[in-house]
Structures are given as structure tokens and as C-alpha cells.
Design an enzyme around this catalytic site. Structure first.
Site, PDB file in Angstrom:
ATOM      1  N   GLU A 199     -12.404  -3.818  10.570  1.00  0.00           N
ATOM      2  CA  GLU A 199     -12.762  -2.597   9.955  1.00  0.00           C
ATOM      3  C   GLU A 199     -13.636  -2.413   9.054  1.00  0.00           C
ATOM      4  O   GLU A 199     -13.848  -2.501   8.074  1.00  0.00           O
ATOM      5  CB  GLU A 199     -11.376  -2.803   8.475  1.00  0.00           C
ATOM      6  CG  GLU A 199     -10.041  -3.459   8.496  1.00  0.00           C
ATOM      7  CD  GLU A 199      -9.023  -2.840   7.304  1.00  0.00           C
ATOM      8  OE1 GLU A 199      -9.266  -2.956   6.625  1.00  0.00           O
ATOM      9  OE2 GLU A 199      -7.517  -2.580   7.983  1.00  0.00           O
ATOM     10  N   TYR A 248       0.701   1.082   1.920  1.00  0.00           N
ATOM     11  CA  TYR A 248      -1.319   1.388   1.421  1.00  0.00           C
ATOM     12  C   TYR A 248      -0.295   2.793   0.724  1.00  0.00           C
ATOM     13  O   TYR A 248      -0.589   3.453   0.097  1.00  0.00           O
ATOM     14  CB  TYR A 248      -1.860   0.827   1.113  1.00  0.00           C
ATOM     15  CG  TYR A 248      -2.591  -0.761   1.325  1.00  0.00           C
ATOM     16  CD1 TYR A 248      -2.662  -1.238   0.429  1.00  0.00           C
ATOM     17  CD2 TYR A 248      -2.658  -1.254   2.363  1.00  0.00           C
ATOM     18  CE1 TYR A 248      -2.325  -2.587   0.235  1.00  0.00           C
ATOM     19  CE2 TYR A 248      -3.082  -2.629   2.392  1.00  0.00           C
ATOM     20  CZ  TYR A 248      -2.925  -3.146   1.278  1.00  0.00           C
ATOM     21  OH  TYR A 248      -3.495  -4.315   1.003  1.00  0.00           O
ATOM     22  N   ASN A 265      -5.287  -1.126  12.718  1.00  0.00           N
ATOM     23  CA  ASN A 265      -4.821  -1.894  11.531  1.00  0.00           C
ATOM     24  C   ASN A 265      -4.447  -0.403  11.449  1.00  0.00           C
ATOM     25  O   ASN A 265      -5.517   0.109  10.686  1.00  0.00           O
ATOM     26  CB  ASN A 265      -5.631  -2.543  10.870  1.00  0.00           C
ATOM     27  CG  ASN A 265      -6.469  -3.591  10.871  1.00  0.00           C
ATOM     28  OD1 ASN A 265      -6.350  -3.783  11.940  1.00  0.00           O
ATOM     29  ND2 ASN A 265      -7.754  -4.443  10.382  1.00  0.00           N
TER      30      ASN A 265
HETATM   31  C1  GCB Z   1      -6.684  -4.792   5.729  1.00  0.00           C
HETATM   32  C2  GCB Z   1      -7.256  -6.613   6.245  1.00  0.00           C
HETATM   33  C3  GCB Z   1      -7.495  -7.676   5.887  1.00  0.00           C
HETATM   34  C4  GCB Z   1      -6.121  -7.732   3.798  1.00  0.00           C
HETATM   35  C5  GCB Z   1      -5.043  -6.892   4.644  1.00  0.00           C
HETATM   36  C6  GCB Z   1      -4.244  -6.372   3.252  1.00  0.00           C
HETATM   37  O1  GCB Z   1      -6.913  -4.141   6.753  1.00  0.00           O
HETATM   38  O2  GCB Z   1      -8.623  -6.432   7.346  1.00  0.00           O
HETATM   39  O3  GCB Z   1      -7.450  -8.832   5.300  1.00  0.00           O
HETATM   40  O4  GCB Z   1      -5.331  -8.475   4.123  1.00  0.00           O
HETATM   41  O5  GCB Z   1      -5.725  -5.565   5.155  1.00  0.00           O
HETATM   42  O6  GCB Z   1      -3.727  -7.080   2.850  1.00  0.00           O
HETATM   43  O7  GCB Z   1      -4.561  -4.772   2.910  1.00  0.00           O
END
Ligand code: GCB
Length: 731
Positions: free
Chosen positions: A367, A428, A422
């Protein structure tokens, strides 16, 4: 002979950024600690984003050491270290997750002092600097002394194991050509592989030999992860060895991942290497337990995020046939001054992990465009990393984990060999189905690209429950429902070369304060202390674990329920499941993975599920008023009580329509845009970033106005008011 002495006890720890002479004078007052150790085991896990990030001292008095040449090895020093011996600076090391070694001076006294300054302070050079997980400081993977003869295998360069093994497999001939290489300061090297032995003189510090293995037994994933051993010895008596595995990995844009010539969809989870109460200072038993849980789940792959993990864990992956995605902590935010550090962390990762047969890909970054634009500097950093990977390891592919809002036509997608995204639609942002749509579109638009799903997940606190689970409610039920969707979506897209649930375990994220917990990311299928497996764990176990027959009734922690008839869900890897309520058979179902029953509630009931050779039971109880202890977000949960979609007139606009549909109508669109602009002004820069991001705009266009409003934290009155206005506009 090599003599390895583990430096476990006798250390003094000073949590103070002071010069060495002062540290030495305060040594007696220092806290007695043993390695492995982190100073953030407590404050890095309790929330508040206030854990100690600074420079600290570890001091160890040592008696005279035997051995011609003595090196000290650190399993890791987080994040940057200076190693001092009797007041002399031996080395500095940047990067908190890799092994490094340094030679001790030959002039040693009868009493010596080893002093290590370790720092996890923030800076703009050493990754990671921005991510949700806790950046523990300390010496979390122990230290040891390695005494070797004058002529010995290389120990210092990039923390090398001194031996490199490259098997090339011919699947048709069922044979392997194994090249073994070593680096040393002279002598004759004798190589041993599969009962054969070859001696080669060292030339310019290098030696190599080739071996042919006929009727080779393959390293064949979880079914048969067979390991060979290569050994090399010098006439001086020094010796190194490494296990290796003979396997062929393949990637296909249409058929996904291949192991040894057959399609082998990689389906599994990610793991962070920390534990409740211990931080990242894990013992071998901790690693073993994590592996046992991974095996129970039935996963065949793990993404070891977001940095180099302990060697013990890669070893366990080799032994258990778990295919690994390995990566460096080049994460979230690109730093112009961090290029050298990305390259050195990658060099160490590959040098130290090359021999592990389980590793399939090197991850360049994670990311990285979440908080940085795709600049020429960022692109070049990625190209250099990619080239470095291929130079050090022509046998493996590179990949990277892209953030959902990265446009799929960004030039950065051209850098790694295979792609991955991802996505957190359904958590979210956005709706569950947007995950399906994203990959379908990508696959259609780029039929020649190999694409994977490197992260997806939803937080759940197993204290929270609901019969109407919703995104954002942190219930165990929503997490389970989310993963039911994701499991189906993944099963119907075999082209996804790998999929990794985020995460197998809850982990420390000291900056988080959500879902009823301080300092934890709760997307784990298992709790941070490894004691509780959430319902979603059993969903994947039902789909992936073919060996251990089981039935699992969901909602065992959701005892008190208000409804007269409740849903009881059973996850199982059996084909037929029967349900009994208070000893009487309610029904029987034939199916796969998820079995759903309706159960009438009158009082307290025992519900028992029975499959072929297995059973499970829970207790549920009818109550008159909702059990408040099950509800996290009381305001959001109450939206369900007052918003009734049935009452809206479908001929007119309402908050049930998507933002895209509303915007397509000039009148309705103007109202919504004005409202959102007002919200944007209040929220400042975040909203501005959204405005300029077409990918994000498109994604939001597919969300219902109601879900956008709820996620934005809008209250009852404003939602009702907007709905009334929209209801006045005919479609
Ligand atoms: C992501 C990240 C990771 C976070 C995750 C989250 O995209 O790569 O490190 O922990 O989201 O849980 O928000």
C-alpha cells in the site's frame, strides 16, 4: 568446529538515550532482562499511540571468549542499532527484522563489555514509519556468539547463512540439478548432498558444486513437504548446512498458481509476528503454536507481513508445506531518503531466506501509494527493488500489495512480475459485492496479468453480537458473514493466484482504539492471545481442512437473544449436518461449508449439531430486552430500529439509492453534492483527497447513500431529513 553460545541472560537494560560512558556508569541500576526482549510489550499494545519510541541500551559484561574468530549475531535489532565492544563501535545496522553479525575484535580482555544501543525512534530513512502495527523496539530475536576457526564460511555479508542452494527440477525426468554455493576465506570445501560428496578448492572466496538427484522426492506443499539437506565443510572444521526442497512454482493469468505442474490455488492468511503480553519477542513454542493453528485452519499459504519474520517461522513453513509471500516493510508512505534502506532490507531478506523452499514471491511494498503519490522517485525505487530481486534470485517472482484506490492503469503495476490488491469493500468502505466487481473488471481488462488478493478482512470483537449484523458493528456475526461472501467470491475465481485473509491473529496497533479494544487490530480469525477462535475461523476450516472432521455451531458467545425464532448456523467440512434442539431432531441438511437452520426460542435451549463422526453444542436463551453488553456501536445499531426502508416510495429517490444513481439526476445530485461539500469542508484534507481520486469516487458511487451516511457518522435527524428531501424528487 563452530561453537554457538546463546546470549540469553545477564543483560542490563537502560531505557535512556545517553552516551555510552554514562550508560556504562549506570549499568548496575539497569533492569535485568533476558533475550528475546522488547521494551514495548505492554505500552505497544494498550492503545493511545504513546509507546516508547527512543534509543535504549542493552549491556552485557562478558568473560574472556574462546575461539580464534568470534562473531556476534543478532536475530534482529529493532529498528536501528549500534554495536559497541569495550568502548569501540563495531557496526551500525538499520532495519529491525533481519539477522546481522559482526566480528568482535581479536584483542579481547579477561573482562569485556558488549553494549548495544537500539532505537525505534521515528525518522525519514528506515522503514517502517507509517502503518497501523506497533513498531516494537528491542532485541526481539535474541543474540549469540559464534566462534569459528581462522578459515571459515562467510558470516557478515548481509547476514548470509554462508551457503546457497538452488535446485532446478525437471518434472518430466523426475530429477533435480542442485547447485550449492559457499563463500569462505580460503581452504577446500567439501559438499554433501543426498549421500554424495564433492570437494572443491575455494577460489577468490567462492566455491560451488552441482549434484543430480534422480527420482527426486518433491517438496509438494501441505501433502508432502519433503526436505533435503545440503552440507558444506572446510578442512579447518567449520561447517554450514541448509535444508532445501525441490519444487516448481508457476503462475498463470487464467489458472492462477501452479505447484509442481498442477493448479494449486494458494488460499490462506497473513500473519504478524507478535503476541499479547509478549510483543514481538516470541519463543520457538510461540511460533510452533501459530503454525499449528495455521495447519488446523487448513491454509496452504501465508503472507508473512509486513517485514522479514523470524527464521524459525520460515523453517516451520518449509516443514509444513506452507507457500510463503515474504516482504520488506516498505509500507504506506514512500520516503525519498529511504531508498537505500529498502534495498538493504531486501538484500538481507533474500540473502537470509533464499534457501527456504516455501517462499514463492518477494513482496516489494505494501500500500505504498496510500500516503504517497506515484512519483518518478517512487517508481524508480520499485524498479531498483525489482531488479535487485532478480539479480539476487532469478528463480522467484516479485509482487506487491496495492491499495484499493490505486488506479489499475498506474505505471507501478508494470513493475512487479505478478500483481495483487488489498481490498476492504464491505468493511472500511463500499459493499461486499464491490470486491467481486473489482476483480472481474481487472481480469477482463488485463487478461494477461496475474492478479491476487493480498488482504481482506473485517474486525470482530468476540464480545459483540447481533442477529442483524452490519458493517462496522464489530460483531463476530458480521465478520463471519463478510467472510462467507469472500469465500464464495474467491472460490468462483480460480484465476486469483493467491488470497490472504487479513489476518490470522489480532495484532498490536497501538494507534487504534476501536471495537471495544485499545491498541488492537481485530481483523484476526483468532484473538491476540491465541485463546479464542472466532466463528469465521471455522468457516475457512470447513472449506480448507479436509482431514479433521468437525462441526462448529456459530454464535456460542451469543447466548441471550430477543427473537422468537433465531438463525443457527453450522460450519462443517462434512456433507450432512443434523441439528437437535433440547435432544429432539429439528432437521438435517446436505450441503457444503455453511448449514443454516431456524430455531424457535421459548426459554433456554441446548442446540446440538451432529455430522459424520463429530458434534458440537451451544446454549441459547430467549430474553425480553436486548443484552446491551453485546452492542458496541449503540448509535449505529439504533439506525436499524428507526429507519424502515419499506416506508420509502420506490418511485422517488431515497437514501436507499446509490450515490451514483442520485448524482445522475441533476436536482437530487445537486442536493447531495452540496451536503457532501459541507461535510468535506468540515473534515478538511481527507475529503479533498477523495475528491481528487477518481477510483475512490467511482467506488463511492456504487454505495448506497444510507451506508455512506452511516459510515460518515451521520445522526438520525440528518439521515431522515435528507431522505424526506429525496422522496420529494421523482425518478
Ligand atoms: C491494510 C494494511 C494493513 C492494515 C490493514 C487494516 O491495508 O496493509 O497493514 O493492518 O489494512 O486492518 O486496516
Amino acid at each position: 568446529m563452530r561453537k554457538i553460545t546463546s546470549l540469553t541472560d545477564g543483560w542490563r537494560f537502560l531505557k535512556a538515550d545517553i552516551p555510552l560512558p554514562q550508560a556504562v556508569s549506570y549499568m548496575a541500576q539497569g533492569e535485568r532482562v533476558s533475550l528475546p526482549h522488547t521494551w514495548n510489550a505492554v505500552d505497544g499494545q494498550d492503545g493511545g499511540n504513546d509507546y516508547h519510541r527512543g534509543r535504549c541500551w542493552y549491556l552485557l559484561p562478558q568473560e574472556e571468549l574462546a575461539g580464534e574468530r568470534v562473531f556476534i549475531e543478532f536475530g534482529a535489532a529493532a529498528m536501528s542499532a549500534e554495536v559497541w565492544y569495550n568502548g569501540e563501535l563495531l557496526c551500525r545496522h538499520d532495519g529491525g527484522y533481519s539477522v546481522f553479525r559482526v566480528e568482535l575484535p581479536k584483542t579481547r580482555k579477561t573482562e569485556n563489555l558488549l553494549a548495544v544501543a537500539v532505537s525505534n525512534e521515528d525518522n525519514d530513512r528506515v522503514y517502517p514509519q507509517k502503518a497501523d502495527f506497533t513498531f516494537y523496539g528491542g532485541l526481539p530475536r535474541g543474540a549469540s556468539l559464534i566462534a569459528v576457526p581462522e578459515t571459515h564460511f562467510e558470516l557478515v555479508k548481509d547476514g548470509t547463512p554462508g551457503i546457497k542452494v538452488t535446485p532446478e527440477v525437471d518434472l518430466e525426468k523426475k530429477s533435480a540439478l542442485v547447485t550449492v554455493e559457499t563463500w569462505q576465506n580460503g581452504g577446500v570445501v567439501t559438499f554433501f548432498v543426498n549421500g554424495e560428496e564433492k570437494s572443491v578448492p575455494s577460489e577468490n572466496g567462492y566455491a560451488r558444486a552441482e549434484f543430480r538427484i534422480d527420482n527426486v522426492r518433491l517438496w509438494d506443499g501441505v501433502d508432502d513437504p519433503f526436505l533435503y539437506t545440503a552440507r558444506a565443510s572446510l578442512d579447518s572444521g567449520d561447517e554450514v548446512s541448509s535444508r532445501f526442497g525441490c519444487r516448481v512454482f508457476g503462475f498463470d493469468p487464467e489458472k492462477g498458481f501452479f505447484l509442481n505442474g498442477r493448479p494449486y490455488p494458494l488460499r490462506g492468511v497473513s500473519r504478524h509476528g507478535d503476541l499479547k503480553g509478549k510483543g514481538n519477542a516470541l519463543s520457538y513454542e510461540d511460533h510452533e503454536r501459530d503454525m499449528a493453528i495455521l495447519r488446523e485452519l487448513g491454509a496452504n499459504t501465508v503472507r508473512l507481513a509486513h517485514y522479514q519474520h523470524a527464521q524459525e517461522f520460515y523453517d516451520l513453513c518449509d516443514e509444513n508445506g506452507i507457500v510463503v509471500w515474504a516482504e520488506i516493510p516498505y509500507i504506506t508512505m514512500h520516503m525519498e531518503n529511504g531508498r537505500e534502506n529498502t534495498l538493504s532490507q531486501m538484500r538481507e531478506l533474500i540473502t537470509q531466506c533464499y534457501n527456504h523452499p516455501s517462499i514463492a514471491v518477494w513482496g516489494l511494498s505494501n500500500e505504498i501509494t496510500a500516503a504517497s503519490a506515484v512519483t518518478e522517485d517512487l517508481l524508480e525505487n520499485h524498479r531498483l527493488l525489482h531488479a535487485l530481486c532478480h539479480r539476487l534470485d532469478p528463480t522467484r517472482k516479485t509482487t506487491m500489495a496495492n491499495v484499493f484506490m490505486l488506479e489499475t492503469d498506474s505505471p507501478i503495476l508494470d513493475v512487479p512480475d505478478v500483481s495483487s490488491y488489498n481490498l476492504y469493500f464491505g468493511w472500511y468502505l463500499g459493499e461486499l459485492e464491490q470486491n467481486d466487481g473489482f476483480f472481474d473488471e481487472f481480469h477482463q481488462k488485463y487478461p494477461d496479468r496475474v492478479i491476487g488478493f493480498s488482504e481482506y478482512g473485517a474486525d470482530a470483537n468476540p464480545a459483540f453480537h447481533s442477529s442483524r449484523p452490519e458493517k462496522g458493528d464489530y460483531t463476530e456475526e458480521y465478520q463471519a458473514l463478510y467472510h462467507e461472501h469472500m469465500l464464495r467470491m474467491i472460490e468462483s475465481r480460480p484465476y486469483l493466484w493467491a488470497t490472504h485473509v487479513w489476518n490470522l491473529f489480532d495484532f498490536a496497533a497501538d494507534g487504534r482504539d476501536e471495537g471495544g479494544k485499545h491498541g488492537e487490530n481485530q481483523k484476526g480469525l483468532v484473538t491476540f492471545d491465541r485463546k479464542l477462535k472466532k466463528d469465521a475461523f471455522y468457516l475457512y476450516k470447513a472449506a480448507w481442512n479436509k482431514k479433521e472432521p468437525f462441526v462448529h455451531i456459530c454464535g456460542r458467545r451469543y447466548v441471550n437473544r430477543c427473537e422468537a425464532e433465531t438463525e443457527v448456523k453450522v460450519y462443517s467440512n462434512r456433507e450432512k449436518v443434523s441439528l437437535y434442539v433440547d435432544g429432539e431432531k429439528l432437521g438435517e441438511q446436505t450441503g457444503r461449508t455453511v448449514f443454516t437452520f431456524r430455531v424457535k426460542l421459548t426459554g433456554t435451549h441446548t442446540v446440538r449439531a451432529v455430522g459424520d463422526g463429530c458434534e458440537d453444542s451451544i446454549t441459547v436463551r430467549r430474553v425480553q430486552t436486548p443484552d446491551e453488553s453485546y452492542i458496541f456501536n449503540k448509535a449505529a445499531a439504533s439506525v436499524n430500529n428507526w429507519f424502515d426502508a419499506e416506508e420509502t416510495d420506490p418511485a422517488c429517490f431515497s437514501v436507499m439509492d446509490t450515490l451514483g444513481e442520485i448524482r445522475a439526476n441533476p436536482q437530487a445530485g445537486a442536493i447531495v453534492d452540496a451536503m457532501m461539500a459541507k461535510g468535506a469542508a468540515e473534515r478538511g484534507d481527507v475529503a479533498a483527497a477523495v475528491k481528487d481520486n477518481p477510483a475512490l469516487q467511482r467506488m463511492m458511487g456504487r454505495m448506497t447513500m444510507l451506508s455512506l451516511l452511516k459510515q460518515g457518522g451521520a445522526g438520525e435527524e440528518s439521515i431522515k431529513q435528507l431522505n424526506r428531501i429525496l422522496q420529494g424528487i421523482r425518478k
